[in-house]
Design an enzyme around this catalytic site. Structure first.
Site, mmCIF file in Angstrom:
data_model
loop_
_atom_site.group_PDB
_atom_site.id
_atom_site.type_symbol
_atom_site.label_atom_id
_atom_site.label_comp_id
_atom_site.label_asym_id
_atom_site.label_seq_id
_atom_site.Cartn_x
_atom_site.Cartn_y
_atom_site.Cartn_z
ATOM 1 N N GLU A 51 102.950 52.332 -33.997
ATOM 2 C CA GLU A 51 103.759 51.308 -34.664
ATOM 3 C C GLU A 51 103.525 49.904 -34.113
ATOM 4 O O GLU A 51 103.704 48.914 -34.832
ATOM 5 C CB GLU A 51 105.244 51.661 -34.582
ATOM 6 C CG GLU A 51 105.657 52.852 -35.458
ATOM 7 C CD GLU A 51 105.480 54.181 -34.758
ATOM 8 O OE1 GLU A 51 104.869 54.231 -33.661
ATOM 9 O OE2 GLU A 51 105.973 55.200 -35.304
ATOM 10 N N PHE A 113 119.712 62.499 -33.093
ATOM 11 C CA PHE A 113 118.275 62.619 -32.889
ATOM 12 C C PHE A 113 117.569 61.371 -33.418
ATOM 13 O O PHE A 113 117.797 60.962 -34.547
ATOM 14 C CB PHE A 113 117.743 63.876 -33.608
ATOM 15 C CG PHE A 113 116.243 64.004 -33.509
ATOM 16 C CD1 PHE A 113 115.636 64.205 -32.267
ATOM 17 C CD2 PHE A 113 115.452 63.923 -34.640
ATOM 18 C CE1 PHE A 113 114.256 64.308 -32.174
ATOM 19 C CE2 PHE A 113 114.071 64.036 -34.542
ATOM 20 C CZ PHE A 113 113.471 64.225 -33.305
ATOM 21 N N GLN A 114 116.729 60.777 -32.603
ATOM 22 C CA GLN A 114 115.970 59.558 -32.926
ATOM 23 C C GLN A 114 116.870 58.390 -33.307
ATOM 24 O O GLN A 114 116.507 57.564 -34.136
ATOM 25 C CB GLN A 114 114.923 59.843 -34.014
ATOM 26 C CG GLN A 114 113.876 60.831 -33.521
ATOM 27 C CD GLN A 114 112.635 60.892 -34.357
ATOM 28 O OE1 GLN A 114 112.698 60.734 -35.567
ATOM 29 N NE2 GLN A 114 111.490 61.135 -33.728
ATOM 30 N N LYS A 163 119.473 56.338 -43.169
ATOM 31 C CA LYS A 163 118.774 57.221 -44.101
ATOM 32 C C LYS A 163 119.583 57.475 -45.374
ATOM 33 O O LYS A 163 119.033 57.479 -46.480
ATOM 34 C CB LYS A 163 118.473 58.557 -43.404
ATOM 35 C CG LYS A 163 117.678 59.504 -44.293
ATOM 36 C CD LYS A 163 117.125 60.688 -43.524
ATOM 37 C CE LYS A 163 116.239 61.525 -44.443
ATOM 38 N NZ LYS A 163 115.672 62.686 -43.739
ATOM 39 N N MET A 487 91.173 38.335 -15.971
ATOM 40 C CA MET A 487 92.081 37.233 -15.680
ATOM 41 C C MET A 487 92.932 37.544 -14.454
ATOM 42 O O MET A 487 93.241 36.664 -13.656
ATOM 43 C CB MET A 487 92.957 36.932 -16.896
ATOM 44 C CG MET A 487 93.755 35.661 -16.769
ATOM 45 S SD MET A 487 92.726 34.241 -16.391
ATOM 46 C CE MET A 487 92.479 33.527 -18.009
HETATM 47 C C1 TPP Z 1 100.514 44.106 -22.411
HETATM 48 C C2 TPP Z 1 100.077 43.267 -21.273
HETATM 49 N N1 TPP Z 1 100.077 43.771 -20.010
HETATM 50 C C3 TPP Z 1 99.655 43.006 -18.976
HETATM 51 C C4 TPP Z 1 99.239 41.724 -19.173
HETATM 52 C C5 TPP Z 1 98.792 40.867 -17.985
HETATM 53 N N2 TPP Z 1 97.372 40.497 -18.127
HETATM 54 C C6 TPP Z 1 96.984 39.289 -18.586
HETATM 55 S S1 TPP Z 1 95.328 39.126 -18.698
HETATM 56 C C7 TPP Z 1 95.082 40.680 -18.082
HETATM 57 C C8 TPP Z 1 93.698 41.224 -17.919
HETATM 58 C C9 TPP Z 1 93.000 41.416 -19.197
HETATM 59 O O1 TPP Z 1 91.810 42.125 -18.987
HETATM 60 P P1 TPP Z 1 90.748 42.299 -20.126
HETATM 61 O O2 TPP Z 1 91.400 42.673 -21.392
HETATM 62 O O3 TPP Z 1 89.682 43.202 -19.658
HETATM 63 O O4 TPP Z 1 90.185 40.822 -20.344
HETATM 64 P P2 TPP Z 1 89.390 39.854 -19.352
HETATM 65 O O5 TPP Z 1 90.388 39.008 -18.655
HETATM 66 O O6 TPP Z 1 88.603 40.696 -18.414
HETATM 67 O O7 TPP Z 1 88.538 39.049 -20.272
HETATM 68 C C10 TPP Z 1 96.305 41.297 -17.797
HETATM 69 C C11 TPP Z 1 96.445 42.629 -17.225
HETATM 70 C C12 TPP Z 1 99.278 41.233 -20.496
HETATM 71 N N3 TPP Z 1 98.936 39.991 -20.796
HETATM 72 N N4 TPP Z 1 99.669 42.023 -21.523
#
Ligand code: TPP
Lengths: 581, 163
Positions: A51, A113-114, A163, A487
């Protein structure tokens, strides 16, 4: 008048509203609705695999088309799975209508439920929500939901539907209202003339002006007027991450993105400006750096349709509440009148000096005036985006996930048109890119749609590869493969002495080529720079295939510029690993 | 500064939770809260008091106004207004203190609305300050229970909050 059940009314109302796609997933509480859709509904339904992806796909559709995205989910886990996507849309002011099933009215409150309190759980992340109590209220509620979602500052609206309200054996007269009026909701229709005149005078007196345009210009379809205004005044323009495309990137007046990973020339121009015209932007902390040091000599004109955005973090000298188009149109008129009366405005000599200064900044450290990365043995991530830009002629829809790849895409793909750059700016939701790309591709099947992603992000909604097979949405996935949560690693390099706590996957990454092949798609690996352009071309030439490009890039590269924090101002930036302003 | 914000809102389920939720979500405080239907059963009148500087109050009123259920809003503290808080206070009243409590209640123009062999229940209306002073004046007395309605308010003179 026709007699319809509650479920049938929902199907019919979505048709009458002109909805093009429903993104959803069935379950017990919405089975009456699904049966009604199955029997008689012209609106196609896209079955996602989770979803969250339904909300992102609807969101991508909405960002690309400007029309509200529509989501249908069941109660309980279906509803809670949708929450991240609703929050994503809320933070970026995206119009969306989410229909969630609910347990039968007489069971509400009994931990049935749900059962989950969807109206309660979603309350802080929706523009508004409704719980429908009677089938007769369905048409007017749906009409109101679309109206609220798409007017004023847009946002997601939830309609929670028990529902029993949709049961097939009770029918009622159906009538879909042509319009709605709500005494408690009346978004501003135009800006205050006096304020706009004051703003026009200030703009004409500016010696070091900057136009700072945000997502509101894109959402409010104000790009054309903004472009006219900037060209008539010959003022420089910077766009926020959400505003990319609001002003054409290849125009010489464009300074690039501003903010944490903004362009040197954009951040410098902001810091040294004397007048800032902020349009549909919200002085986000990722833009301003330390608020108390923000643009010390600037007078600020702030145009926004949402009064609560104005003077929230940075005080506006001239606030103007109103829709971007209405305000800009009037501003253009006022400017013309003022200049007819006094043709010496604005001060051309001062503007010339300002442009000279800006061009110097640009030449020194601009990302588009020279190569700012150091080529090693690897492909550089920036080169991948440059290649994508070349191969797609700068005319693709580009969605992204969150991380370094997102920033490289924002910096190096030059968006000339609004609604082409589709990313989660406010919430920063990893997992957004692929489902959003699906939504865009369904809206514009003949256009190139690329999802720029990383190995971390893509795996957050990778199950949607299956949805892409079912509905034949041949998007191109550009994976900037750095083998890290890049990042996170960058921050750990800069602030934690390179202690990579949980930012590596060790050897656990799947073989993405095989993985996408298992779903019936095409996968390609690129390891050498010489192969980059040719492979990219080959991928985009396969018009009816989803292609996953797994492109190995320099794992150690950082995104620059980067604001110095804490306590830095707009002009305090790291320009590379060892150079700062 | 303390502010009294009063609003008309749709008498719909969930409307109150949106107002209260907004305060917790954005880190603002509600000191008192009073809400009831008006002469028009489709509208409720909600009055709350909060504390904040001008900038915070501006944000609070803007965000409240943005709520779809809020029809109209006024910051009563911006003009002349009347505010009333109602208190019911139950105190132990025995021996010599019975007279003492009665006297203090009279001074504050309160009423003893329920009498028991050992307790009095006093009703008092007025500004929040007045009610606070009464509680302070009862320092010698054993206070058993305090119930307050929260501030309800209305502008003075011709100024009205209506559709
Ligand atoms: C749902 C979620 N969890 C954690 C983060 C924190 N976060 C920001 S950038 C990042 C790393 C992203 O890694 P990747 O997708 O491999 O991209 P890259 O930076 O290597 O290009 C994380 C964990 C986030 N933005 N969103």
């Amino acid at each position: 008048m026709e007699l319809l059940s509650g479920g049938e009314m929902i199907a019919r109302a979505l048709e009458d509203e002109g909805v093009e796609y429903i993104f959803g997933y069935p379950g017990g509480a919405v089975l009456h609705i699904y049966d009604a859709l199955f029997k008689d509904c012209k609106v196609p339904h896209v079955l996602v695999r989770h979803e969250q992806a339904a909300t992102h796909a609807a969101d991508g559709y909405a960002r690309a088309t400007g029309k509200p995205g529509v989501v249908l989910v069941t109660s309980g886990p279906g509803a809670t799975n949708a929450i991240t996507g609703i929050a994503t849309a809320y933070m970026d002011s995206i119009p969306m209508v989410v229909l969630s099933g609910q347990v039968q009215s007489h069971l509400i409150g009994e931990d049935a439920f749900q059962e989950t309190d969807m109206v309660g759980i979603s309350r802080p992340i929706v523009k508004h929500s409704f719980m429908v109590k009677r089938a007769q209220d369905i048409p007017s509620t749906i009409k109101k939901a679309f109206y609220i979602a798409s007017t004023g500052r847009p946002g997601p609206v939830v309609i929670d539907i028990p529902k029993d309200v949709t049961r097939p054996d009770e029918v009622f007269e159906y009538h879909y209202p042509q319009s709605v009026k709500m005494r408690s909701y009346s978004p501003a229709q135009r800006g205050h003339t006096g304020q706009i005149k004051k703003a026009a005078r200030l703009l004409l007196s500016a010696r070091r002006p900057v136009i700072y345009a945000g997502g509101g210009v894109v959402q409010g379809d104000g790009s054309e007027l903004l472009t006219r205004l900037a060209r008539e005044l010959d003022f420089p323009v910077t766009n926020t991450l959400m505003g990319l495309g609001a002003y054409p990137a290849t125009d010489r007046r464009f300074l690039g993105m501003l903010g944490m990973h903004g362009f040197y020339e954009a951040n410098m121009a902001m810091h040294h400006s004397d007048v800032i015209l902020a349009v549909g932007a919200r002085f986000d902390d990722r833009v301003t750096n330390t608020v108390s040091k923000f643009c010390p000599s600037a007078k600020i004109i702030h145009i926004d349709v949402d009064p609560a955005s104005i003077s929230k973090t940075v005080a506006a000298d001239i606030p103007i509440v109103g829709p971007v188009c209405a305000v800009l149109e009037e501003m253009l008129n006022q400017l013309q009148q003022l200049r007819e009366r006094d043709s010496s405005l604005p001060d051309e000599a001062a503007l010339q000096r300002w442009w000279k200064q800006i061009d110097e900044w640009r030449a020194q450290h601009g990302l588009w005036t020279g190569t700012r990365y150091t080529q090693g043995e690897h492909i550089m991530p920036q080169q991948v985006i440059e290649s994508l830009y070349r191969v797609t002629g700068g005319d693709a829809y580009v969605t992204s996930d969150v991380g370094q790849h997102q920033m490289f895409a924002a910096q190096y793909y030059r968006f000339d048109k609004p609604r082409r750059w589709i990313n989660s700016g406010g919430l920063g939701t990893m997992g957004f890119g692929l489902p959003a790309a699906m939504g865009v591709k369904l809206a514009f099947p003949d256009m190139d749609v690329a999802c720029v992603t990383g190995e971390g992000s893509i795996q957050m909604n990778i199950q949607e590869l299956s949805t892409c097979t079912q509905y034949n949405t041949p998007v191109k996935i550009i994976n900037l493969r750095n083998n890290y949560l890049g990042m996170v690693k960058q921050w750990q390099d800069m602030q934690y002495e390179g202690r990579y706590a949980m930012s590596t996957y060790e050897d656990s990454l799947p073989d993405f080529v095989k993985l996408v092949e298992a779903y019936g798609h095409v996968g390609m690996q690129v390891r050498k720079l010489e192969e980059l352009d040719a492979t990219m071309e080959r991928a985009f030439a396969m018009k009816d295939k989803l292609v996953f490009l797994d492109i190995f890039v320099d794992p150690m590269e950082h995104v620059y510029p980067m604001h110095v924090a804490p306590n830095g101002s707009m002009k305090d930036m790291w320009l590379s690993k060892n150079e700062r302003t | 500064m303390r502010r009294i914000i009063s609003m008309l809102m749709e008498n719909e389920p969930g409307a109150l939770s949106r107002v209260v939720g907004l305060f917790s979500q954005r880190g603002y405080n509600i000191e008192t809260l009073n809400v009831a239907a008006t002469d028009d059963p489709t509208l409720s009148r909600l009055t709350l008091t909060t504390v904040g500087d001008d900038k915070q109050i501006e944000q609070i009123t803007k965000h409240l106004n943005k709520l779809v259920d809020v029809v109209k809003l006024v910051d009563l503290t911006e003009g002349a207004h009347i505010e009333r808080d109602l208190m019911l206070i139950k105190v132990r009243a025995q021996g010599a203190l019975r007279d003492e409590v009665k006297r203090t209640t009279d001074i504050f123009r309160g009423q003893i609305v329920d009498v028991g062999p050992n307790v009095y229940t006093i009703q008092l209306t007025g500004t929040s300050d007045k009610l606070d002073s009464f509680v302070a004046a009862m320092s010698e007395v054993d206070i058993l229970e305090v119930v307050r309605s929260g501030v309800a308010g209305i502008s003075r003179g011709e100024k009205i909050l209506s559709l």
